[in-house]
Design an enzyme around this catalytic site. Structure first.
Site, PDB file in Angstrom:
ATOM      1  N   LYS A 122       0.821  -1.223   0.000  1.00 36.24           N
ATOM      2  CA  LYS A 122       0.000   0.000   0.000  1.00 36.24           C
ATOM      3  C   LYS A 122       0.850   1.267   0.000  1.00 36.24           C
ATOM      4  O   LYS A 122       0.416   2.326   0.453  1.00 36.24           O
ATOM      5  CB  LYS A 122      -0.968   0.030   1.192  1.00 36.24           C
ATOM      6  N   GLY A 123       2.098   1.117  -0.450  1.00 38.21           N
ATOM      7  CA  GLY A 123       2.985   2.281  -0.474  1.00 38.21           C
ATOM      8  C   GLY A 123       2.930   3.060  -1.772  1.00 38.21           C
ATOM      9  O   GLY A 123       3.681   4.005  -1.965  1.00 38.21           O
ATOM     10  N   GLY A 124       2.102   2.614  -2.715  1.00 35.96           N
ATOM     11  CA  GLY A 124       1.959   3.326  -3.988  1.00 35.96           C
ATOM     12  C   GLY A 124       2.903   2.826  -5.067  1.00 35.96           C
ATOM     13  O   GLY A 124       3.175   3.519  -6.043  1.00 35.96           O
ATOM     14  N   THR A 125       3.406   1.603  -4.907  1.00 34.22           N
ATOM     15  CA  THR A 125       4.345   1.063  -5.892  1.00 34.22           C
ATOM     16  C   THR A 125       3.680   0.842  -7.249  1.00 34.22           C
ATOM     17  O   THR A 125       4.308   1.001  -8.287  1.00 34.22           O
ATOM     18  CB  THR A 125       4.955  -0.258  -5.392  1.00 34.22           C
ATOM     19  N   ARG A 126       2.447   0.482  -7.230  1.00 30.99           N
ATOM     20  CA  ARG A 126       1.724   0.270  -8.488  1.00 30.99           C
ATOM     21  C   ARG A 126       1.654   1.571  -9.289  1.00 30.99           C
ATOM     22  O   ARG A 126       1.850   1.569 -10.510  1.00 30.99           O
ATOM     23  CB  ARG A 126       0.320  -0.284  -8.183  1.00 30.99           C
TER      24      ARG A 126
HETATM   25  N1  LIG Z   1       0.160   9.561  -5.483  1.00 34.31           N
HETATM   26  C1  LIG Z   1      -0.470   8.936  -4.513  1.00 34.31           C
HETATM   27  N2  LIG Z   1      -0.784   9.575  -3.386  1.00 34.31           N
HETATM   28  C2  LIG Z   1      -1.423   8.937  -2.397  1.00 34.31           C
HETATM   29  N3  LIG Z   1      -1.809   7.656  -2.448  1.00 34.31           N
HETATM   30  C3  LIG Z   1      -1.530   6.988  -3.563  1.00 34.31           C
HETATM   31  C4  LIG Z   1      -0.853   7.576  -4.642  1.00 34.31           C
HETATM   32  N4  LIG Z   1      -0.720   6.644  -5.604  1.00 34.31           N
HETATM   33  C5  LIG Z   1      -1.305   5.524  -5.141  1.00 34.31           C
HETATM   34  N5  LIG Z   1      -1.783   5.733  -3.923  1.00 34.31           N
HETATM   35  C6  LIG Z   1      -2.483   4.778  -3.070  1.00 34.31           C
HETATM   36  O1  LIG Z   1      -1.604   3.701  -2.788  1.00 34.31           O
HETATM   37  C7  LIG Z   1      -2.385   2.537  -2.579  1.00 34.31           C
HETATM   38  C8  LIG Z   1      -1.882   1.420  -3.424  1.00 34.31           C
HETATM   39  O2  LIG Z   1      -0.551   1.155  -3.096  1.00 34.31           O
HETATM   40  P1  LIG Z   1       0.199  -0.066  -3.768  1.00 34.31           P
HETATM   41  O3  LIG Z   1       0.154   0.077  -5.265  1.00 34.31           O
HETATM   42  O4  LIG Z   1       1.554  -0.184  -3.180  1.00 34.31           O
HETATM   43  O5  LIG Z   1      -0.704  -1.260  -3.383  1.00 34.31           O
HETATM   44  S1  LIG Z   1      -0.287  -2.757  -3.256  1.00 34.31           S
HETATM   45  O6  LIG Z   1       0.322  -2.934  -1.963  1.00 34.31           O
HETATM   46  O7  LIG Z   1       0.609  -3.126  -4.349  1.00 34.31           O
HETATM   47  O8  LIG Z   1      -1.559  -3.482  -3.360  1.00 34.31           O
HETATM   48  C9  LIG Z   1      -3.783   2.878  -2.933  1.00 34.31           C
HETATM   49  O9  LIG Z   1      -4.469   3.122  -1.740  1.00 34.31           O
HETATM   50  P2  LIG Z   1      -5.908   2.521  -1.454  1.00 34.31           P
HETATM   51  O10 LIG Z   1      -6.817   3.154  -2.474  1.00 34.31           O
HETATM   52  O11 LIG Z   1      -6.234   2.917  -0.062  1.00 34.31           O
HETATM   53  O12 LIG Z   1      -5.807   1.039  -1.641  1.00 34.31           O
HETATM   54  C10 LIG Z   1      -3.638   4.116  -3.746  1.00 34.31           C
HETATM   55  O13 LIG Z   1      -4.796   4.918  -3.710  1.00 34.31           O
END
Ligand SMILES: Nc1ncnc2c1ncn2[C@@H]1O[C@H](COP(=O)(O)OS(=O)(=O)O)[C@@H](OP(=O)(O)O)[C@H]1O
Length: 168
Positions: A130-134
Site C-alpha cells: 500500500k505504499g503506492g508502488t503500483r
Molecule cells: N500519489 C499517490 N498519493 C497517495 N496515495 C496513492 C498515490 N498513488 C497511489 N496511492 C495509493 O496507494 C495505494 C496502493 O498502493 P500499492 O500500489 O503499493 O498497493 S499494493 O500494496 O501493491 O496493493 C492505494 O491506496 P488505497 O486506495 O487505499 O488502496 C492508492 O490509492
C-alpha cells in the site's frame, strides 16, 4: 402577446431572421462535425504512426516468461526502430536495399530470442504494501522503451527458492 403587436412586414422580417438563424446554426453544426472528425482522424493517424515507430516486436517464445525491465536495443532489444527497418527494407532510397533492413530486423529478433527472455531486470521498484508502488510502475511504464510485468513476481518474498533461472 408581443408577436400579436407585430405588423405584417415585421412578422415577415422576424420569420426571415428566424429561418436565417436556424440555417446559420445548422451550417455551423455541420462545419463543426466535419472539422472535428478530421481532427480525430488526423490525431489517430499521428498516434498510430508514433506507436508504429517504436513498436515492440513480440517474441513468440516470450509467453509466460517473467521479464521485468528494459532490454537494450542493438544487443538484447525486443524493441526495434520499425520505421528505420521499414525504410531500409523498402530499398527505394536506401543504398543497401531491402536485404539490409530485413537482416537488421531479423538480427534484432534473433538476438532478442537469444538473450531477451533471460535477462535480469534493469530496475526494481521496492516498496511496502500500500505504499503506492503500483502507481510508480504505471508512470514508468508509460515510456515506450520500458517493458514491465503486469503482475508482481513476488520473487524475493515468495519465489526466492526457485532461483534466478525462474526469475529471469
Ligand atoms: N500519489 C499517490 N498519493 C497517495 N496515495 C496513492 C498515490 N498513488 C497511489 N496511492 C495509493 O496507494 C495505494 C496502493 O498502493 P500499492 O500500489 O503499493 O498497493 S499494493 O500494496 O501493491 O496493493 C492505494 O491506496 P488505497 O486506495 O487505499 O488502496 C492508492 O490509492
Amino acid at each position: 402577446m408581443a408577436h400579436r403587436l407585430l405588423t405584417s412586414p415585421n412578422r415577415l422580417s422576424a420569420r426571415f431572421a428566424f429561418i436565417f438563424t436556424i440555417s446559420l446554426s445548422f451550417t455551423y453544426l455541420c462545419y463543426s462535425i466535419i472539422s472535428c472528425r478530421g481532427t480525430i482522424m488526423t490525431n489517430s493517424q499521428t498516434n498510430s504512426q508514433a506507436y508504429d515507430d517504436k513498436r515492440c516486436v513480440t517474441n513468440k517464445n516470450a509467453g509466460g516468461k517473467k521479464l521485468l525491465g528494459k532490454v537494450e536495443e542493438g544487443c538484447t532489444s525486443t524493441f526495434v526502430d520499425v520505421k528505420e527497418a521499414q525504410r531500409d527494407g523498402a530499398g527505394g532510397t536506401s543504398a543497401t536495399g531491402s536485404s539490409r533492413g530485413e537482416g537488421k530486423l531479423s538480427k534484432n529478433i534473433s538476438l532478442a530470442q537469444k538473450y531477451g527472455n533471460k535477462k535480469l531486470p534493469n530496475a526494481l521498484i521496492v516498496g511496502v504494501k500500500k505504499g503506492g508502488t503500483r502507481a510508480v510502475l504505471e508512470f514508468i511504464r508509460i515510456h515506450p522503451d520500458v517493458r514491465a510485468l503486469g503482475t508482481e513476481p513476488h520473487f524475493f518474498d515468495r519465489n526466492y527458492d526457485r532461483g534466478l533461472d525462474w526469475y529471469r
